[in-house]
Design a protein around this motif. Sequence first.
Motif, PDB file in Angstrom:
ATOM      1  N   LYS A 342       0.801  -1.221   0.000  1.00  0.00           N
ATOM      2  CA  LYS A 342       0.000   0.000   0.000  1.00  0.00           C
ATOM      3  C   LYS A 342       0.841   1.282   0.000  1.00  0.00           C
ATOM      4  O   LYS A 342       0.308   2.373   0.240  1.00  0.00           O
ATOM      5  N   MET A 343       2.157   1.142  -0.292  1.00  0.00           N
ATOM      6  CA  MET A 343       3.025   2.325  -0.380  1.00  0.00           C
ATOM      7  C   MET A 343       3.825   2.255  -1.672  1.00  0.00           C
ATOM      8  O   MET A 343       5.032   2.011  -1.674  1.00  0.00           O
ATOM      9  N   PRO A 344       3.179   2.428  -2.833  1.00  0.00           N
ATOM     10  CA  PRO A 344       3.858   2.253  -4.118  1.00  0.00           C
ATOM     11  C   PRO A 344       5.050   3.185  -4.323  1.00  0.00           C
ATOM     12  O   PRO A 344       5.931   2.883  -5.120  1.00  0.00           O
ATOM     13  N   GLY A 345       5.097   4.297  -3.587  1.00  0.00           N
ATOM     14  CA  GLY A 345       6.237   5.200  -3.708  1.00  0.00           C
ATOM     15  C   GLY A 345       7.534   4.578  -3.248  1.00  0.00           C
ATOM     16  O   GLY A 345       8.620   5.084  -3.560  1.00  0.00           O
ATOM     17  N   LYS A 346       7.453   3.475  -2.496  1.00  0.00           N
ATOM     18  CA  LYS A 346       8.645   2.778  -2.018  1.00  0.00           C
ATOM     19  C   LYS A 346       8.900   1.468  -2.768  1.00  0.00           C
ATOM     20  O   LYS A 346       9.819   0.730  -2.414  1.00  0.00           O
ATOM     21  N   TRP A 347       8.075   1.189  -3.772  1.00  0.00           N
ATOM     22  CA  TRP A 347       8.316  -0.003  -4.584  1.00  0.00           C
ATOM     23  C   TRP A 347       9.499   0.243  -5.518  1.00  0.00           C
ATOM     24  O   TRP A 347       9.774   1.377  -5.913  1.00  0.00           O
ATOM     25  N   SER A 348      10.148  -0.816  -5.918  1.00  0.00           N
ATOM     26  CA  SER A 348      11.291  -0.670  -6.828  1.00  0.00           C
ATOM     27  C   SER A 348      10.859  -0.453  -8.267  1.00  0.00           C
ATOM     28  O   SER A 348      11.620   0.099  -9.070  1.00  0.00           O
ATOM     29  N   ARG A 349       9.641  -0.895  -8.597  1.00  0.00           N
ATOM     30  CA  ARG A 349       9.169  -0.791  -9.979  1.00  0.00           C
ATOM     31  C   ARG A 349       7.685  -0.414  -9.987  1.00  0.00           C
ATOM     32  O   ARG A 349       6.910  -0.930  -9.190  1.00  0.00           O
ATOM     33  N   LEU A 350       7.317   0.449 -10.926  1.00  0.00           N
ATOM     34  CA  LEU A 350       5.920   0.877 -11.076  1.00  0.00           C
ATOM     35  C   LEU A 350       5.483   0.631 -12.511  1.00  0.00           C
ATOM     36  O   LEU A 350       6.170   1.042 -13.450  1.00  0.00           O
ATOM     37  N   TRP A 351       4.327  -0.035 -12.673  1.00  0.00           N
ATOM     38  CA  TRP A 351       3.831  -0.359 -14.010  1.00  0.00           C
ATOM     39  C   TRP A 351       2.327  -0.123 -14.150  1.00  0.00           C
ATOM     40  O   TRP A 351       1.823  -0.052 -15.258  1.00  0.00           O
ATOM     41  N   ASP A 352       1.624   0.003 -13.056  1.00  0.00           N
ATOM     42  CA  ASP A 352       0.181   0.223 -13.106  1.00  0.00           C
ATOM     43  C   ASP A 352      -0.102   1.725 -13.107  1.00  0.00           C
ATOM     44  O   ASP A 352       0.358   2.443 -12.215  1.00  0.00           O
ATOM     45  N   PRO A 353      -0.854   2.229 -14.099  1.00  0.00           N
ATOM     46  CA  PRO A 353      -1.117   3.672 -14.173  1.00  0.00           C
ATOM     47  C   PRO A 353      -1.732   4.249 -12.904  1.00  0.00           C
ATOM     48  O   PRO A 353      -1.439   5.394 -12.532  1.00  0.00           O
ATOM     49  N   GLU A 354      -2.559   3.472 -12.215  1.00  0.00           N
ATOM     50  CA  GLU A 354      -3.181   3.976 -10.995  1.00  0.00           C
ATOM     51  C   GLU A 354      -2.137   4.191  -9.896  1.00  0.00           C
ATOM     52  O   GLU A 354      -2.173   5.190  -9.168  1.00  0.00           O
ATOM     53  N   ILE A 356       1.091   4.674 -10.400  1.00  0.00           N
ATOM     54  CA  ILE A 356       1.960   5.773 -10.839  1.00  0.00           C
ATOM     55  C   ILE A 356       1.293   7.116 -10.571  1.00  0.00           C
ATOM     56  O   ILE A 356       1.913   8.051 -10.059  1.00  0.00           O
ATOM     57  N   SER A 357       0.000   7.214 -10.900  1.00  0.00           N
ATOM     58  CA  SER A 357      -0.740   8.453 -10.671  1.00  0.00           C
ATOM     59  C   SER A 357      -0.755   8.816  -9.192  1.00  0.00           C
ATOM     60  O   SER A 357      -0.565   9.980  -8.814  1.00  0.00           O
ATOM     61  N   LEU A 358      -0.964   7.809  -8.336  1.00  0.00           N
ATOM     62  CA  LEU A 358      -0.997   8.051  -6.894  1.00  0.00           C
ATOM     63  C   LEU A 358       0.333   8.607  -6.406  1.00  0.00           C
ATOM     64  O   LEU A 358       0.383   9.572  -5.627  1.00  0.00           O
ATOM     65  N   VAL A 359       1.423   7.998  -6.857  1.00  0.00           N
ATOM     66  CA  VAL A 359       2.749   8.443  -6.437  1.00  0.00           C
ATOM     67  C   VAL A 359       3.014   9.870  -6.900  1.00  0.00           C
ATOM     68  O   VAL A 359       3.542  10.701  -6.138  1.00  0.00           O
ATOM     69  N   LEU A 360       2.627  10.193  -8.145  1.00  0.00           N
ATOM     70  CA  LEU A 360       2.881  11.529  -8.680  1.00  0.00           C
ATOM     71  C   LEU A 360       2.011  12.584  -8.003  1.00  0.00           C
ATOM     72  O   LEU A 360       2.474  13.692  -7.688  1.00  0.00           O
ATOM     73  N   ARG A 361       0.754  12.258  -7.778  1.00  0.00           N
ATOM     74  CA  ARG A 361      -0.153  13.242  -7.171  1.00  0.00           C
ATOM     75  C   ARG A 361       0.193  13.506  -5.710  1.00  0.00           C
ATOM     76  O   ARG A 361       0.010  14.613  -5.212  1.00  0.00           O
ATOM     77  N   SER A 362       0.672  12.488  -5.022  1.00  0.00           N
ATOM     78  CA  SER A 362       0.967  12.631  -3.596  1.00  0.00           C
ATOM     79  C   SER A 362       2.429  12.961  -3.312  1.00  0.00           C
ATOM     80  O   SER A 362       2.815  13.116  -2.147  1.00  0.00           O
ATOM     81  N   ASN A 363       3.241  13.055  -4.399  1.00  0.00           N
ATOM     82  CA  ASN A 363       4.670  13.348  -4.249  1.00  0.00           C
ATOM     83  C   ASN A 363       5.357  12.386  -3.277  1.00  0.00           C
ATOM     84  O   ASN A 363       6.142  12.788  -2.419  1.00  0.00           O
ATOM     85  N   THR A 364       5.038  11.111  -3.404  1.00  0.00           N
ATOM     86  CA  THR A 364       5.596  10.113  -2.485  1.00  0.00           C
ATOM     87  C   THR A 364       6.676   9.247  -3.134  1.00  0.00           C
ATOM     88  O   THR A 364       7.053   8.217  -2.582  1.00  0.00           O
ATOM     89  N   GLY A 365       7.170   9.655  -4.291  1.00  0.00           N
ATOM     90  CA  GLY A 365       8.243   8.911  -4.934  1.00  0.00           C
ATOM     91  C   GLY A 365       9.513   8.947  -4.096  1.00  0.00           C
ATOM     92  O   GLY A 365       9.793   9.927  -3.401  1.00  0.00           O
ATOM     93  N   THR A 366      10.301   7.864  -4.168  1.00  0.00           N
ATOM     94  CA  THR A 366      11.535   7.769  -3.370  1.00  0.00           C
ATOM     95  C   THR A 366      12.683   7.259  -4.238  1.00  0.00           C
ATOM     96  O   THR A 366      12.502   6.866  -5.394  1.00  0.00           O
ATOM     97  N   LYS A 367      13.854   7.223  -3.618  1.00  0.00           N
ATOM     98  CA  LYS A 367      15.042   6.712  -4.306  1.00  0.00           C
ATOM     99  C   LYS A 367      14.945   5.218  -4.591  1.00  0.00           C
ATOM    100  O   LYS A 367      15.742   4.668  -5.360  1.00  0.00           O
ATOM    101  N   ASP A 368      13.968   4.545  -3.982  1.00  0.00           N
ATOM    102  CA  ASP A 368      13.813   3.105  -4.195  1.00  0.00           C
ATOM    103  C   ASP A 368      13.273   2.779  -5.584  1.00  0.00           C
ATOM    104  O   ASP A 368      13.433   1.655  -6.063  1.00  0.00           O
ATOM    105  N   ILE A 369      12.633   3.737  -6.232  1.00  0.00           N
ATOM    106  CA  ILE A 369      12.023   3.488  -7.543  1.00  0.00           C
ATOM    107  C   ILE A 369      13.118   3.390  -8.609  1.00  0.00           C
ATOM    108  O   ILE A 369      13.824   4.350  -8.882  1.00  0.00           O
ATOM    109  N   GLU A 370      13.226   2.207  -9.206  1.00  0.00           N
ATOM    110  CA  GLU A 370      14.240   1.967 -10.238  1.00  0.00           C
ATOM    111  C   GLU A 370      13.653   2.039 -11.648  1.00  0.00           C
ATOM    112  O   GLU A 370      14.388   2.290 -12.612  1.00  0.00           O
ATOM    113  N   GLY A 371      12.371   1.769 -11.773  1.00  0.00           N
ATOM    114  CA  GLY A 371      11.774   1.740 -13.098  1.00  0.00           C
ATOM    115  C   GLY A 371      10.332   2.185 -13.096  1.00  0.00           C
ATOM    116  O   GLY A 371       9.580   1.881 -12.159  1.00  0.00           O
TER     117      GLY A 371
END
Length: 545
Positions: A342-354, A356-371
């Motif tokens: 339930k914290m996609p901003g800390k996942w290593s990979r993002l592929w589902d548009p929903e 990705i949208s959540l992470v971008l709208r909430s500014n929760t992206g982190t250094k853990d995201i590789e792709g």
Amino acid sequence: MGYETELIKDITNSILKELNSKLPLHVSDNMVGMNYHLEELNLLIEIESNDVRMIGIYGLGGVGKTIISKVVYNNIFNLFDSSIFLGNVRERSQNYEGRLKLQKELLNGAIKGKNMEINSIEEGIHLIKQRLCSKKVLLILDDVNKSEQLEFLAGKLGWFGHSSRIIITTRDQQLLKEHEVHRSYEVKCLDYDKSFQLFCQHAFKQNIPEKDFIDLSEGMVKYANGLPLAVKVLGSSLRGRNVLQWESALQKLKTKPIGKVQKALKISFEGLEEAQLTLFLDIACFFKGCHESEVIRLVEDAINNIEVLSKKSLITLHYNTIWMHDLVQEMGKDIVRGEHPKMPGKWSRLWDPEDISLVLRSNTGTKDIEGIFLDMSRARVVMEFTTEAFSKMKGLRLFKVYWSCGFTNHMGGERTELHVPEGFEFPSYGLRYLHWEGYPLESLPSNFDGENLVELNLKHSSIKYFWQREKLREKLKVLKLSTCHQLTYMQCSSNMPNLEEVNIESCGSLKKVDSWIGFLNNLTSLDLSLCQKIEKLPRTIQGLL
């Protein structure tokens, strides 16, 4: 006292002799497709031959290797002096005591009426060689995952007597090669018809579904995608349930995989080295169905690890295209999700548009995201890219924005699904792959680094200016700028010396191509077709066209 001890030993040995008498192993009655497997294996076993043979049976977890080996055992065990089936070798050999027990079970199975004691692995090896070298033995080692397990149970052919057969089941084909098992059989998933029959046997105890369940049965079988374990688990779990319960179960499968199947599949995943794990997750999340050469180019160390994943039955190669069973792919994605539920901003990979949208709208992206692979054809909401939202994604190495249904099908108003402001910036130092169809800005960000970039694809973009700064990008191998109608000139000098492929097809405003292209020693493909405003080509590239 001595007499009583001897009497107890005689009684024990007598009981053991009865227990060790030859009996077939229990197997299910529902064995769809078994005849084909047996025919293929009989050719490898060749029971009439007097030589000692090791035969490997390998394949994906849950594909049926164990039950096939049990059926083989039942068919031929009475043709041998001693027949031993050692199951769950992987689990049972995790500690020293477990390995001793396996050796003891092997010896007691081969030498009837004896309760042999073993004090060390070395002693066990000595006794196996000494006691079995003159016996015609059938030995099945089920679920082997390490070479050392074979070394203390069936180290060499010479340990066994003439006409012996040692059958090894494993998920790892490479393990068989390392042990010089020259005859092996790959168990593949069932085709649709056999899967459907097997499912019906477990769900309805007949070969066809009941009338109200035909469509639902088809949905379940498609989900299992030929993996026997998944087919059986689904069928058995739905037996006797009503239509509403079936519909609910089918819906749940889209978000929650079958626990028992996932557990079986994860065994192949365990023990992967870091680079192998990275490649496995990249394929599961991003590269299933891609050409092997593309993956080798984009994922570091992939050239050394694709074969490892293939040997472990985690991927398959078909005409140099990498494939992965749907349930293995879902396992990979589930592993990524499980990093921080339930914290996609800390996942290593993002592929589902929903997500990705959540992470971008909430500014929760982190250094853990590789792709990030964003398929705009599947996006249901307007996607907003901002510098702030991307600012913390320092580990980004794979970034793709694309339309799986085709970019040209999303021209006009629908292009507003993706909003990118002027001055947009994103971390680029670690990027190996940037693929952005319809990139909306006139140039790459002012802070764009690209030092580690291997492939850049900006087809259908609005780019006008392409890297006017003189920065060496020696890792770049593929450059694709096709259908960039506003691109007028490419002044890149020699800062990309290792380019192998350049595609600037259909760049209608392109008037001039710099002569630097002709000096690229590694260039094998150059596409300038439909660039109608180019009046004159440099002499340096005429030999390339």
